[in-house]
Each structure stands twice: as C-alpha cells, then as structure tokens.
Write an enzyme that holds these catalytic residues in place. Structure first.
Site, PDB file in Angstrom:
ATOM      1  CE1 TYR A  44      -3.953   2.184   0.676  1.00  0.00           C
ATOM      2  CE2 TYR A  44      -2.281   3.651   1.860  1.00  0.00           C
ATOM      3  CZ  TYR A  44      -3.677   3.397   1.241  1.00  0.00           C
ATOM      4  OH  TYR A  44      -4.486   4.382   1.071  1.00  0.00           O
ATOM      5  CG  HIS A 102      -0.791   5.627  -1.531  1.00  0.00           C
ATOM      6  ND1 HIS A 102      -1.555   4.097  -1.569  1.00  0.00           N
ATOM      7  CD2 HIS A 102      -1.895   6.356  -1.708  1.00  0.00           C
ATOM      8  CE1 HIS A 102      -2.771   4.290  -1.726  1.00  0.00           C
ATOM      9  NE2 HIS A 102      -2.921   5.676  -1.697  1.00  0.00           N
TER      10      HIS A 102
END
Length: 104
Positions: free
Chosen positions: A18, A22
C-alpha cells in the site's frame, strides 16, 4: 476550506505494498486529485487494526467528489482493490468521520 477525514481498510499483509503504491502515485492520479481541489492530503495506517485514516482539505466538497466519475480514479480503485476492502465498483470501503473538535 473544508476538512475531510475518513477511514478505509487495508488487507492484512499488504501494508508495505500500500505504501509503495502511494510512494509511486501515478502522475495522472496526482493531477486529478489536484484538479478536483484536494490539498494537504495525508493517509495514516494503524497497523494493529489495518485501519487507514485519510485526511484532506478541499475548497468545495462537490468538486472533489466528482473525481469518482473520472476514468483515472476508477482505474486507480481497480489497481488498489486487491489490497484493500472495496465495494462492488472497486471504490474503497470508506467511513467518513465527523469532526467533533478543531483547534486552529
């Protein structure tokens, strides 16, 4: 400026992925966020619960919410779906939070 806070949920074991996704945010997605008025955007992870806490500021909430109708946003949702709890349209399961205190 309106402040928006929400919770989302990451699947166990995908914390690093994750963050990586990002860190490598697609330029087109960053541009769409800015075009739709997102500023001061941060996402935090509570590791024990797998809860993500998102905070951002927008000049106009309706303008910001229109991002969900863009092709790039829907592509991003689909890209993130394997590592997050999502709805049928791949949008993240999200719970908006009510502001109960603000110190300026």
């Amino acid at each position: 400026m309106e402040r928006i806070a929400s919770m989302m949920f990451i699947k166990p074991g995908y914390e690093n992925e994750y963050k990586k996704r990002h860190d490598e945010l697609w330029p087109e997605m960053e541009e769409a966020l800015k075009e739709h008025g997102a500023t001061n955007y941060s996402i935090y992870l509570h590791h024990e619960s797998q809860v993500l806490f998102a905070y951002l500021e927008v000049a106009d909430k309706a303008t910001y919410e229109a991002i969900s109708q863009t092709e790039i946003c829907r592509k991003w949702w689909k890209y993130m779906a394997p590592i997050m709890e999502t709805n049928d349209d791949y949008s993240p399961v999200m719970h908006e939070l009510e502001e109960v205190f603000h110190l300026n």
